[in-house]
Design a protein around this motif. Structure first.
Motif: not given
Length: 114
Positions: A6, A9-10
């Motif tokens: 996460f 990806t962020a």
């Protein structure tokens, strides 16, 4: 707890410029600071209709009604086709006229002799 995937990806999403940023930079570099500020303002206010639709629950309504969602998609396609038609028949760089012939000035002199 936040996962590594996460966070990675962020990070990619935050670092990659969106279309609004690319447009604003292109206008600012090509036409100056003032035009770039107007482009940024236009991109910012372009978000307002989607934000209002979400605030008033229209997004949930379209999610629950397949017929309404299909109607919005068809209207969007019709609008994009209208814009394409206008662009092709405008007289700019992408304009199309039946009397135009292909230009040969892009050929090098040696290739033009063939």
């Amino acid at each position: 707890m936040l996962s590594t995937q996460f966070l990675l990806t962020a990070l990619v999403v935050v670092l990659a410029p969106g279309t609004g940023v690319v447009y604003t930079l292109a206008v600012a570099l090509g036409q100056g600071r003032r035009a770039g500020l107007w482009a940024a303002l236009g991109c910012t206010f372009g978000i307002v209709p989607a934000m209002l639709a979400a605030m008033f629950g229209l997004a949930a309504l379209m999610h629950s009604s397949a017929l309404l969602f299909q109607a919005v998609k068809v209207a969007g396609v019709a609008y994009l086709l209208y814009l394409a038609w206008q662009m092709l028949h405008e007289g700019g760089a992408l304009g199309y006229k039946k009397t135009q012939r292909p230009r040969r000035d892009w050929l090098s002199p040696s290739a033009a002799r063939c």
